[in-house]
Motif scaffolding. Structure first.
Motif, PDB file in Angstrom:
ATOM      1  N   PRO A   1       0.810  -1.207   0.042  1.00 20.56           N
ATOM      2  CA  PRO A   1       0.096   0.088   0.114  1.00 20.56           C
ATOM      3  C   PRO A   1       0.934   1.274  -0.030  1.00 20.56           C
ATOM      4  O   PRO A   1       1.913   1.287   0.811  1.00 20.56           O
ATOM      5  CB  PRO A   1      -0.892  -0.033   1.131  1.00 20.56           C
ATOM      6  CG  PRO A   1      -0.930  -1.713   1.562  1.00 20.56           C
ATOM      7  CD  PRO A   1       0.566  -2.140   1.196  1.00 20.56           C
ATOM      8  N   GLU A   2       0.369   2.233  -0.826  1.00 25.42           N
ATOM      9  CA  GLU A   2       1.116   3.565  -0.907  1.00 25.42           C
ATOM     10  C   GLU A   2       1.060   4.257   0.479  1.00 25.42           C
ATOM     11  O   GLU A   2       0.206   4.297   0.926  1.00 25.42           O
ATOM     12  CB  GLU A   2       0.696   4.523  -2.032  1.00 25.42           C
ATOM     13  CG  GLU A   2       1.449   5.347  -2.495  1.00 25.42           C
ATOM     14  CD  GLU A   2       0.833   5.995  -3.642  1.00 25.42           C
ATOM     15  OE1 GLU A   2       1.385   5.823  -4.881  1.00 25.42           O
ATOM     16  OE2 GLU A   2       0.111   6.714  -3.654  1.00 25.42           O
TER      17      GLU A   2
ATOM     18  N   THR B   1      14.157  13.750  -6.734  1.00 30.69           N
ATOM     19  CA  THR B   1      14.142  12.805  -7.860  1.00 30.69           C
ATOM     20  C   THR B   1      13.630  11.493  -7.477  1.00 30.69           C
ATOM     21  O   THR B   1      12.858  10.758  -8.493  1.00 30.69           O
ATOM     22  CB  THR B   1      15.594  12.496  -8.515  1.00 30.69           C
ATOM     23  OG1 THR B   1      16.017  13.973  -8.827  1.00 30.69           O
ATOM     24  CG2 THR B   1      15.377  11.873  -9.911  1.00 30.69           C
ATOM     25  N   PHE B   2      13.992  10.800  -6.349  1.00 31.52           N
ATOM     26  CA  PHE B   2      13.345   9.491  -6.131  1.00 31.52           C
ATOM     27  C   PHE B   2      12.329   9.675  -4.906  1.00 31.52           C
ATOM     28  O   PHE B   2      12.507  10.630  -4.187  1.00 31.52           O
ATOM     29  CB  PHE B   2      14.769   8.894  -5.618  1.00 31.52           C
ATOM     30  CG  PHE B   2      15.860   8.751  -6.504  1.00 31.52           C
ATOM     31  CD1 PHE B   2      15.626   7.775  -7.603  1.00 31.52           C
ATOM     32  CD2 PHE B   2      16.811   9.531  -6.421  1.00 31.52           C
ATOM     33  CE1 PHE B   2      16.829   7.784  -8.532  1.00 31.52           C
ATOM     34  CE2 PHE B   2      17.859   9.507  -7.488  1.00 31.52           C
ATOM     35  CZ  PHE B   2      17.831   8.467  -8.457  1.00 31.52           C
ATOM     36  N   ALA B   3      11.500   8.616  -5.007  1.00 23.27           N
ATOM     37  CA  ALA B   3      10.522   8.319  -3.797  1.00 23.27           C
ATOM     38  C   ALA B   3      11.322   8.321  -2.428  1.00 23.27           C
ATOM     39  O   ALA B   3      12.257   7.814  -2.453  1.00 23.27           O
ATOM     40  CB  ALA B   3       9.527   7.352  -4.272  1.00 23.27           C
ATOM     41  N   PRO B   4      10.645   8.862  -1.629  1.00 24.39           N
ATOM     42  CA  PRO B   4      11.025   8.505  -0.289  1.00 24.39           C
ATOM     43  C   PRO B   4      11.177   7.204   0.182  1.00 24.39           C
ATOM     44  O   PRO B   4      10.233   6.397  -0.482  1.00 24.39           O
ATOM     45  CB  PRO B   4      10.033   9.370   0.528  1.00 24.39           C
ATOM     46  CG  PRO B   4       8.510   9.330   0.013  1.00 24.39           C
ATOM     47  CD  PRO B   4       9.234   9.434  -1.628  1.00 24.39           C
ATOM     48  N   ASP B   5      12.066   6.980   1.055  1.00 25.37           N
ATOM     49  CA  ASP B   5      12.143   5.629   1.893  1.00 25.37           C
ATOM     50  C   ASP B   5      10.858   4.866   2.360  1.00 25.37           C
ATOM     51  O   ASP B   5      10.092   5.889   3.154  1.00 25.37           O
ATOM     52  CB  ASP B   5      13.192   5.398   2.561  1.00 25.37           C
ATOM     53  CG  ASP B   5      14.684   5.517   1.809  1.00 25.37           C
ATOM     54  OD1 ASP B   5      14.621   5.637   0.644  1.00 25.37           O
ATOM     55  OD2 ASP B   5      15.791   5.353   2.374  1.00 25.37           O
ATOM     56  N   GLY B   6      10.622   3.740   2.112  1.00 27.07           N
ATOM     57  CA  GLY B   6       9.435   3.151   2.664  1.00 27.07           C
ATOM     58  C   GLY B   6       9.174   1.924   2.380  1.00 27.07           C
ATOM     59  O   GLY B   6       9.657   1.450   1.138  1.00 27.07           O
ATOM     60  N   PRO B   7       8.068   0.960   2.809  1.00 24.41           N
ATOM     61  CA  PRO B   7       7.775  -0.339   2.237  1.00 24.41           C
ATOM     62  C   PRO B   7       7.249  -0.265   0.687  1.00 24.41           C
ATOM     63  O   PRO B   7       7.526  -0.999  -0.021  1.00 24.41           O
ATOM     64  CB  PRO B   7       6.538  -0.623   3.397  1.00 24.41           C
ATOM     65  CG  PRO B   7       6.920   0.310   4.446  1.00 24.41           C
ATOM     66  CD  PRO B   7       7.404   1.492   3.864  1.00 24.41           C
ATOM     67  N   ASP B   8       6.727   1.004   0.362  1.00 27.48           N
ATOM     68  CA  ASP B   8       6.479   1.080  -1.074  1.00 27.48           C
ATOM     69  C   ASP B   8       7.279   1.779  -1.919  1.00 27.48           C
ATOM     70  O   ASP B   8       6.967   1.746  -3.413  1.00 27.48           O
ATOM     71  CB  ASP B   8       5.034   1.888  -1.023  1.00 27.48           C
ATOM     72  CG  ASP B   8       5.453   3.439  -0.635  1.00 27.48           C
ATOM     73  OD1 ASP B   8       6.007   3.455   0.267  1.00 27.48           O
ATOM     74  OD2 ASP B   8       4.634   4.259  -1.070  1.00 27.48           O
ATOM     75  N   MET B   9       8.480   1.798  -1.692  1.00 31.27           N
ATOM     76  CA  MET B   9       9.587   2.740  -2.685  1.00 31.27           C
ATOM     77  C   MET B   9       9.786   1.843  -3.981  1.00 31.27           C
ATOM     78  O   MET B   9      10.323   2.556  -4.780  1.00 31.27           O
ATOM     79  CB  MET B   9      10.635   2.892  -1.762  1.00 31.27           C
ATOM     80  CG  MET B   9      11.546   1.376  -1.238  1.00 31.27           C
ATOM     81  SD  MET B   9      13.121   2.061  -0.098  1.00 31.27           S
ATOM     82  CE  MET B   9      13.932   2.943  -1.273  1.00 31.27           C
ATOM     83  N   TYR B  10       9.527   0.571  -3.870  1.00 30.87           N
ATOM     84  CA  TYR B  10      10.030  -0.228  -4.868  1.00 30.87           C
ATOM     85  C   TYR B  10       8.460  -0.368  -6.062  1.00 30.87           C
ATOM     86  O   TYR B  10       8.668  -1.330  -6.993  1.00 30.87           O
ATOM     87  CB  TYR B  10      10.677  -1.573  -4.813  1.00 30.87           C
ATOM     88  CG  TYR B  10      11.865  -1.346  -3.999  1.00 30.87           C
ATOM     89  CD1 TYR B  10      12.873  -0.835  -4.617  1.00 30.87           C
ATOM     90  CD2 TYR B  10      12.087  -1.544  -2.671  1.00 30.87           C
ATOM     91  CE1 TYR B  10      14.366  -0.505  -3.960  1.00 30.87           C
ATOM     92  CE2 TYR B  10      13.123  -1.417  -2.034  1.00 30.87           C
ATOM     93  CZ  TYR B  10      14.140  -0.836  -2.622  1.00 30.87           C
ATOM     94  OH  TYR B  10      15.428  -0.577  -1.991  1.00 30.87           O
ATOM     95  N   ASN B  11       7.604   0.314  -5.662  1.00 27.89           N
ATOM     96  CA  ASN B  11       6.332  -0.209  -6.386  1.00 27.89           C
ATOM     97  C   ASN B  11       6.311   0.005  -7.881  1.00 27.89           C
ATOM     98  O   ASN B  11       5.587  -0.580  -8.643  1.00 27.89           O
ATOM     99  CB  ASN B  11       5.110   0.558  -5.627  1.00 27.89           C
ATOM    100  CG  ASN B  11       4.673  -0.049  -4.448  1.00 27.89           C
ATOM    101  OD1 ASN B  11       5.153  -1.266  -4.144  1.00 27.89           O
ATOM    102  ND2 ASN B  11       3.658   0.445  -3.859  1.00 27.89           N
ATOM    103  N   GLU B  12       6.993   1.322  -8.267  1.00 24.61           N
ATOM    104  CA  GLU B  12       6.927   1.698  -9.532  1.00 24.61           C
ATOM    105  C   GLU B  12       7.673   0.553 -10.339  1.00 24.61           C
ATOM    106  O   GLU B  12       7.270   0.304 -11.532  1.00 24.61           O
ATOM    107  CB  GLU B  12       7.684   2.907  -9.581  1.00 24.61           C
ATOM    108  CG  GLU B  12       6.616   4.072  -9.289  1.00 24.61           C
ATOM    109  CD  GLU B  12       5.570   4.483  -9.803  1.00 24.61           C
ATOM    110  OE1 GLU B  12       5.139   4.418 -11.030  1.00 24.61           O
ATOM    111  OE2 GLU B  12       4.340   4.309  -8.916  1.00 24.61           O
TER     112      GLU B  12
END
Length: 536
Positions: free
Chosen positions: A270-271, A297-308
């Protein structure tokens, strides 16, 4: 000669008519047929050549892995179920979700107390081995983990006393050994291009792995591992002098958890609120409506950081561990693991080249060779030419200039084309056009197969470390040929004149004829650098 004399006796009795066809003649015929079923003295078929290889054979269950998704699933299962030890030798670990999830799973196993030893080639894995990257160092911080980077340029400080070949030598082994009983080896590195379905990305590789299970699997793989791991020029990775600059533990564990959830059918993580805010800021910044707004440029660290990245893996959603218990149902077969150390080794040893040539020499009917790079050394060319002269059918499957990642090897392949077609005119040569080949396999007389990391070029023969598995099994060989033949049906026939591109350029080597004109110019220029042949 005795078989011949018995046959002549039977022929004479039969010509004399029924009265002389006695019980003695019948027994002679039976005895003769029995003798004919036994190899004559001096025969050297491919099974005999397998037995002559100076390596103790062990019996193991095996499974061929061709599908990219399955190749990832099997690795995940083996590592997840490791109980005591994991030994890994890798050429390349990519900076993507696969590389980080792989390290994340190893970190999880390290926290469980599993003893892990990992060696990677420093040049091919430079993102992770560079100072300040801290991913491998995070894993190396455990007392039960040892990690080394193979790079002969980094150790000893001096390079003046090293030959150029030693400077460019790489650790090209690719295998995982779990609990001394399970192993997987083949052409695959750890990265997106090796595990994505071809329909998702045309850059994905077509590769081959072999999985082995057996109580004796560990000895020969462990010996090959320690030969490179114990090299004095390796660099052991530890925490940086001032500690890891930033902890990568959560990033690695996030990657492992996210990809396991996705491939098990659980969908995306979940995002988070932080990610939603980041996306909003990024969209606003990119729109130009508010110049005061900027976004990272990059998404913040978090469990969903690799979703893209993960959501593009639309086929990697069928992981079921029990589906990969197939080894329990496979009949064990004779196996030999052949190793070749790199040219930097204190004691150089190459178990692969001469034994592949030995198997070529023992072939009587046909040899299948699937390899991404066909730049034959004089030794290999001579062996294949001898087999061809004996009437052995040669079937090659490789890359074309349209699919290769190495125009250098294609340029030298083209340089060889005229001689190859003159000396081995009946050989069949097929090449991928729309898919990249990375598989390195041989099949001899549909009886003995070789699967591993060994390319048909001078670098594999003389410079890099390599490892292959030799399998004595007709059933395994047939499955391997079936996979190669299915690739051939999707490939160009470079030895056929039916392709209009080849027919339109009769004076050009077939691999060159199918290339666009811009590529042809590059190939001609590279082909003039003949003095680099032993380095490519």
């Amino acid at each position: 000669m005795y078989q011949f004399r018995v046959l002549m006796r039977i022929r004479k009795d039969l010509k004399a008519g029924p009265p002389l066809v006695t019980l003695k003649s019948a027994l002679s015929a039976l005895f003769c047929l029995t003798l004919l079923s036994i190899p004559w003295a001096g025969s050297a078929d491919v099974i005999s050549k397998f037995q002559e290889i100076e390596k103790k054979a062990f019996r193991a269950s095996t499974q061929l892995i061709v599908d990219n998704n399955d190749a990832w699933y099997v690795r995940w299962k083996l590592l997840s179920e490791a109980e005591s030890t994991i030994d890994i030798s890798l050429y390349s670990l990519h900076n993507d979700v696969f590389g980080k999830a792989f390290l994340g799973l190893l970190l999880k196993k390290a926290e469980e107390g599993v003893r892990i030893k990992l060696i990677v080639d420093a040049k091919a894995t430079s993102y992770f081995t560079g100072i300040g990257k801290d991913y491998l160092e995070e894993l190396a911080s455990f007392e039960n983990v040892e990690i080394k980077a193979y790079n002969p340029m980094l150790k000893a400080g001096r390079v003046i006393d090293r030959s150029a070949k030693k400077l460019m030598a790489s650790l090209h082994d690719k295998f995982i050994l779990v609990d001394g009983r399970f192993a997987i080896t083949g052409g695959r590195n750890i990265g997106r291009d090796y595990f994505m379905d071809a329909s998702e990305d045309p850059r994905s590789w077509r590769d081959t792995d072999i999985v082995l299970q057996g109580e004796q699997v560990g000895a020969q793989f462990k010996h090959a591992f320690e030969e490179e791991f114990g090299h004095p020029r390796n660099r052991r990775l530890n925490r940086d002098w001032f500690g890891n600059w930033t902890s990568k533990r959560e990033r690695l564990l996030f990657a492992a958890a996210a990809i396991e959830q996705w491939m098990s059918g659980g969908g995306l993580v979940p995002e988070s609120e932080a990610t939603r805010e980041w996306k909003a800021r990024k969209a606003l910044a990119e729109s130009g409506l508010d110049e005061s707004v900027s976004a990272d440029t990059f998404a913040p660290d978090g469990p969903d950081m690799y979703n893209e990245e993960i959501k593009t893996l639309t086929h990697l959603v069928a992981y079921e561990p029990r589906r990969f218990d197939f080894l329990a149902f496979d009949a064990p077969k004779p196996i030999k693991v052949l190793d070749k150390v790199s040219i930097t080794a204190t004691v150089y040893e190459n178990e692969i080249t001469d034994n592949i040539i030995k198997l070529i020499d023992g072939s009587e009917r046909e040899i299948y060779i699937q390899n991404p790079y066909v730049v034959m050394t004089p030794k290999m060319y001579s062996a294949l030419k001898s087999a061809y002269d004996r009437g052995v059918n040669l079937i090659f499957h490789t890359n074309s200039p349209l699919s290769t990642d190495s125009l250098f090897t294609q340029a030298f392949f083209i340089n060889d084309w005229g001689r190859l077609m003159h000396d081995m005119s009946r050989a069949k040569i097929y090449a991928f056009e729309n898919r990249k080949l990375h598989s390195k396999v041989f099949v001899f007389d549909r009886k003995v197969s070789v699967v591993g990391t060994y390319n048909m070029d001078a670098i594999s023969e003389d410079i890099n470390s390599e490892i292959v598995t030799v399998v004595d099994s007709e059933a395994f060989s047939e499955v391997l040929i079936e996979k190669i033949e299915s690739d051939i049906r999707l490939s160009l026939d470079l030895t056929s004149k039916t392709d209009p591109r080849i027919a339109a350029h009769p004076n050009e080597p077939a691999p060159e004829a199918v290339a666009p004109w811009t590529t042809k110019i590059i190939l001609k220029l590279l082909g003039k650098l003949w003095f680099l042949r032993s380095w490519i």
